[in-house]
Enzyme design. Sequence first.
Site, PDB file in Angstrom:
ATOM      1  N   CYS B 137      -2.671  -4.160  -0.308  1.00 19.14           N
ATOM      2  CA  CYS B 137      -3.016  -2.970  -1.084  1.00 19.14           C
ATOM      3  C   CYS B 137      -1.826  -2.334  -1.783  1.00 19.14           C
ATOM      4  CB  CYS B 137      -3.721  -1.963  -0.181  1.00 19.14           C
ATOM      5  SG  CYS B 137      -5.142  -2.735   0.612  1.00 19.14           S
ATOM      6  N   HIS B 267      -1.771   7.062  -0.945  1.00 14.20           N
ATOM      7  CA  HIS B 267      -2.713   5.946  -0.822  1.00 14.20           C
ATOM      8  C   HIS B 267      -4.070   6.522  -0.400  1.00 14.20           C
ATOM      9  CE1 HIS B 267      -3.767   1.804  -0.601  1.00 14.20           C
ATOM     10  NE2 HIS B 267      -3.923   1.762   0.697  1.00 14.20           N
ATOM     11  N   HIS B 301     -11.513   2.259  -3.056  1.00 16.61           N
ATOM     12  CA  HIS B 301     -10.290   1.494  -2.876  1.00 16.61           C
ATOM     13  C   HIS B 301     -10.382   0.244  -3.735  1.00 16.61           C
ATOM     14  CE1 HIS B 301      -6.746  -0.226  -1.508  1.00 16.61           C
ATOM     15  NE2 HIS B 301      -6.867  -0.106  -0.199  1.00 16.61           N
TER      16      HIS B 301
END
Lengths: 205, 373
Positions: B137, B267, B301
Amino acid sequence: MSNTSAHITASCIIRGNTVVKNGVRVYEAPPDVTLPEFLRGLYDRYSGQYPKFHKMDLLSKLGWAAAEILLQEVPMEHYAPEDTGVILANTSSSLDTDERYAETMKEIASPALFVYTLPNIVIGEISIRHTFKGENAFFVADAFDIPFITGYVQQLLNEGTLQAAVCGWVEQYHSGYDAALYLVEKKPRNGSLPFTANEAEKLYR
Amino acid sequence: MMNVFVAADNIISPLGVTTRSNVEQVLKGAGGISRRPGGGYGAVIPPGTLEPLADAAQLQAYTRFEQLLILSVKDALSRTHISLRNERTAFIVSTTKGNIALLEEGDVPTLRLHNTAERVAACLGAKNKPLVVSNACISGLLAILIGQRLIRSGQFDHAVVCGADLFTPFVLSGFQSFQAVSDEPCRPFDAARRGVTLGEGAGTVVLTNQATSLAGMVARLGEGASCNDANHISGPSRTGGELAGAIRKAVAGSGLRPADIGFVSAHGTATLYNDEMEAKAFHLAGLQQTPVNSLKGYYGHTLGAAGLIEAIVGMHAMFEGIVPATAGFQQPGTSLPLVVSGQPRQRPMEHYLKTTSGFGGCNAAMVFSKVIL
């Protein structure tokens, strides 16, 4: 940018059921030994005391074992963890485990396999084992681009971003595999080679 | 250190197919998460959005993943005089799973990330081979950092950095198997957060060292760093110390103090552990009084695209002097308090910080600054 010198202070090449460390063949298994058996053999010979190994997928086992052999008898404790990084590449990403995980989706999806459906997990496994907390990068390419990887790592050393790096190639798909790890440091050790694409290439071929 | 600027950018997401439309939607508070036909939530590009664009660009032979990348890069490049045909232009592709949606078809070459990147590069006429970054990620933000490094190496003057990932049963089932998927639209940093909402999209930044080709308000890349927790492959650091270290490197390396950072685009996946780790890291890095936001409540996400999409939105919010709201946030929910808000707020600023964290224990942080050229 000035090119400060760096050194290949260790290398480990694993292919064809053979391990070559620092240019010397140190381990060999018969050709009929499968990859899982071969990796288990490396674990028994070089470690035997790291139960997490058994949970890893084959890509991580291969990279972890290569790093284990690479770093045996190479003290790294004098480095700050954030000054040591891992820069790797391969061609199949995590495709082998992707296929295995997809098989489990038909019944009960396996979280233990899903976590390995990313190629950089092998960087995590090596980092956990050796407490490396510096730069990470995982690249996916058609072949081991040695000039690129050595150039990128040299730049991180020149910038002072890293003092030492484990870098190289960790590839596995089905029964095919090929690993080449290098320990690169600013300070030389006994028997180290200049850190150049040419020297890395000679060790790899 | 050589200055590297963002010459142009693009986002393709459920919120729109240009950066401008995306930023407008985010600043209006309009999110891209919706209820999925099969149940659950996701931020999925609505059918009928991509197809006309792909048809107009004659991309019918490409996969949906490849279409996203190609359309994103084309839009970004159309706003510059920079060409991928130039040997001094690097081409970087960030993705975690590429064409994984086609796994069932068993066409292995299509699934190989470098193959799909090479098809995209060929379609765009790229002179250089694409460099594929696949680092969970953090891939998107790390790809920007790598683009900056490639330009600073002297080998390139420009870098086209693009990234994409799709909403797929493969990834959804995986996060579900971890019991990490929220049963409502995700709520980053909220006390009642219950996990991620997945999304899809693409983002592109065109980087250049040639300030003379730019005019007006542009983003200059500050310093960045990546690091590893060396703790656990699927759980974040217990202390946040490693992410804090990367943040300190990025902020101090840019010649800044924490007080100079307008906001942190975190994040903020809305899992219990990720948001908790980030709160600790921001405190350790001296950012406890700095506004923090997460864009996951708008985009879900987006995996390998997240670092790119969120960095781009952050840059434009910085230009506007606005800290974007954290959609889904109501009640503080981390053991150390953060300045998070469900509403956007005005704040004059010259710099902001983007952070990302991912499986494998990886983190990355990077400063972005606004300059008038």
